[in-house]
Motif scaffolding. Structure first.
Motif, PDB file in Angstrom:
ATOM      1  N   ARG A  62      39.885  68.724 -19.579  1.00  0.00           N
ATOM      2  CA  ARG A  62      38.767  67.682 -20.539  1.00  0.00           C
ATOM      3  C   ARG A  62      39.795  66.450 -20.688  1.00  0.00           C
ATOM      4  O   ARG A  62      41.130  66.270 -21.350  1.00  0.00           O
ATOM      5  N   SER A  63      38.789  65.546 -20.745  1.00  0.00           N
ATOM      6  CA  SER A  63      39.120  64.043 -20.896  1.00  0.00           C
ATOM      7  C   SER A  63      39.536  63.260 -21.890  1.00  0.00           C
ATOM      8  O   SER A  63      37.499  63.009 -21.426  1.00  0.00           O
ATOM      9  N   ALA A  64      39.018  61.773 -21.821  1.00  0.00           N
ATOM     10  CA  ALA A  64      38.813  60.851 -22.839  1.00  0.00           C
ATOM     11  C   ALA A  64      38.907  59.577 -22.241  1.00  0.00           C
ATOM     12  O   ALA A  64      40.023  59.336 -22.130  1.00  0.00           O
ATOM     13  N   TRP A  65      37.642  58.569 -21.785  1.00  0.00           N
ATOM     14  CA  TRP A  65      37.870  57.587 -21.107  1.00  0.00           C
ATOM     15  C   TRP A  65      37.612  57.037 -21.971  1.00  0.00           C
ATOM     16  O   TRP A  65      36.210  56.439 -22.708  1.00  0.00           O
ATOM     17  N   LEU A  66      38.247  55.418 -22.088  1.00  0.00           N
ATOM     18  CA  LEU A  66      37.454  53.960 -22.581  1.00  0.00           C
ATOM     19  C   LEU A  66      36.817  53.201 -21.655  1.00  0.00           C
ATOM     20  O   LEU A  66      37.532  53.050 -20.272  1.00  0.00           O
ATOM     21  N   LEU A  67      35.211  52.307 -22.741  1.00  0.00           N
ATOM     22  CA  LEU A  67      35.151  51.933 -21.111  1.00  0.00           C
ATOM     23  C   LEU A  67      35.712  50.268 -22.368  1.00  0.00           C
ATOM     24  O   LEU A  67      34.922  49.854 -23.129  1.00  0.00           O
ATOM     25  N   VAL A  68      36.409  49.142 -21.158  1.00  0.00           N
ATOM     26  CA  VAL A  68      36.194  48.526 -21.352  1.00  0.00           C
ATOM     27  C   VAL A  68      36.123  46.856 -21.188  1.00  0.00           C
ATOM     28  O   VAL A  68      35.134  46.826 -20.079  1.00  0.00           O
ATOM     29  N   ASP A  69      35.443  45.749 -21.408  1.00  0.00           N
ATOM     30  CA  ASP A  69      35.519  44.246 -20.971  1.00  0.00           C
ATOM     31  C   ASP A  69      36.656  44.132 -19.974  1.00  0.00           C
ATOM     32  O   ASP A  69      37.940  44.094 -20.975  1.00  0.00           O
ATOM     33  N   VAL A  70      37.223  43.701 -18.950  1.00  0.00           N
ATOM     34  CA  VAL A  70      38.450  43.746 -17.932  1.00  0.00           C
ATOM     35  C   VAL A  70      38.805  42.306 -18.343  1.00  0.00           C
ATOM     36  O   VAL A  70      39.437  41.635 -17.907  1.00  0.00           O
ATOM     37  N   GLU A  71      37.361  41.484 -18.832  1.00  0.00           N
ATOM     38  CA  GLU A  71      38.368  39.818 -18.957  1.00  0.00           C
ATOM     39  C   GLU A  71      38.877  40.055 -20.710  1.00  0.00           C
ATOM     40  O   GLU A  71      39.422  39.128 -20.718  1.00  0.00           O
TER      41      GLU A  71
END
Lengths: 266, 266
Positions: free
Chosen positions: B107-116
């Motif tokens: 199981r994995s947990a991912w963050l969505l990020v604004d790369v700027e």
């Protein structure tokens, strides 16, 4: 009996660098994988040989990469035996991409050893019944002995850890290439579009052994200097922009474990 | 749109250790590869997100391996999204071998990020149209936050080199696992038949950054000591014989780059 072994690979995340281009060590990985599988199919694989206390030892390798494929590409890796040269069994390789282009070629030289007496054996006893593919040279040269160079720069040490050791119980041949990659300035490999690598495996590296690493940029002898006039330069069908020599030595004995040369083209 | 992504892999020479058994880092390699390919198929892959200045960052991972396959085995690796938990998008995994047995789960947990702006975004904008597979939990727990431990033993340093850096430009998530493998006594992994690895990725490691590595064997709390009475131990359907904690810290700032726990079963 297949005279030529063919296997498809998908280039994976772990095969490419930050520029999404196949790493030199992954090229070595592909070649070792197909060599092992073809040897098994020909009846001369690891398990069959061990029953007679014999093993193949990779002694020399030459690889050329003309285009570096990216993540998700499907490539076809081929290999075929090419007879013997004295104590060496020769095996050639190439890689064909999805457009039908040959993007890599290689040649390897293997010693057959008695694993109890640690002595080389004549490989002809095993290879005389194998196809020799004399009409299919991957490259016009390769798998040559490299000269020891006296003045290399110290570039750190590596100690053979769990991840370096393969199913044969010593540092894997492609790991030597990773160690070489990682003592070079990364920008050199990141900017390289074509390369030729020649490596001589001179002594195995066993678990926990520490190797001192050495490197040196060389003058570009392949361009044909007076000093090398008359010598045939190595087969490098691209303009060589960087030429590097490497050596790894057992830190206790000083014994050379490998020597290598890298030719880069932009 | 495939709710569940399936991909076959052949276990290669570089995936196994000296005992011919899949290495922990190769398990992480398989999981990252299918996650990337499934995300692309679902329209939320690396390239699509970058066009909107967004990226997925792997934050936490739990893997369980029950049987370690050997060189040449064909395995089926599956992955599926599992909805969101606060700022995390959850993705599950399993591996089925040629006999139809489930040999690994994750199981994995991912963050969505604004790369700027380097800020986390709510992942729901991307995941609301994806399948949630609520009826298919790979494991009953996983992808938890790990506690910082005060007294770990120094176990050397690693500097992020060419081979460590992936197509995202930082040290690859499976390389953290290689670094962990290589600071453990090799015999521990060589003797381990089953393991559970939990890891928190706390800060990326960029090219040439140096990380100090730390480890510590822990008392086997999973066996149910008085101290932990009432707590639910992590899901480990085998007898835990070794329990280790790890941390990696940026050597300049002291900032933690990862924390991990390894549970081994003989």
């Amino acid at each position: 009996m297949k005279a030529l072994w063919t296997e498809q690979f998908t280039v994976r995340t772990w095969d490419v660098d930050r520029n999404n281009r196949l790493s030199p060590s992954s090229l070595f990985n592909y070649f070792q994988e197909v060599a092992g599988n073809h040897a098994t199919e020909l009846g001369v694989g690891k398990d069959a040989l061990l029953r007679g206390n014999q093993a193949w030892i990779l002694s020399r390798m030459t690889t050329l990469l003309y285009r570096r494929p990216g993540w998700g590409e499907t490539i076809t890796v081929r290999t075929w035996p090419r007879g013997t040269e004295k104590l060496f069994a020769i095996r050639d390789y190439d890689i064909i991409d999805g457009f039908g282009s040959t993007i890599a070629q290689g040649r390897s030289a293997w010693l057959l050893v008695d694993v109890e007496k640690l002595r080389p054996l004549r490989p002809q006893s095993l290879t005389e019944n194998l196809p020799t593919n004399t009409d299919m040279p991957a490259i016009p040269d390769g798998a040559q002995a490299l000269t020891a160079l006296p003045e290399l720069q110290a570039a750190g040490t590596r100690t053979a850890a769990y991840s370096d050791i393969d199913y044969n119980g010593h540092v894997n041949n492609a790991r030597y290439i990773e160690w070489i990659q990682d003592i070079l300035d990364a920008s050199i490999l990141e900017q390289t579009n074509h390369f030729r690598i020649d490596i001589n495996y001179l002594a195995e590296i066993r678990p926990q052994e520490t190797i001192s690493l050495w490197k040196e940029p060389l003058p570009n002898q392949d361009a044909g200097t007076e000093e090398h006039a008359g010598e045939r330069p190595p087969f490098t069908p691209f303009e060589v922009t960087e030429l590097w020599a490497f050596e790894g030595k057992h830190i206790d004995s000083g014994q050379s474990s490998f020597r290598a040369e890298l030719r880069c083209g932009a």
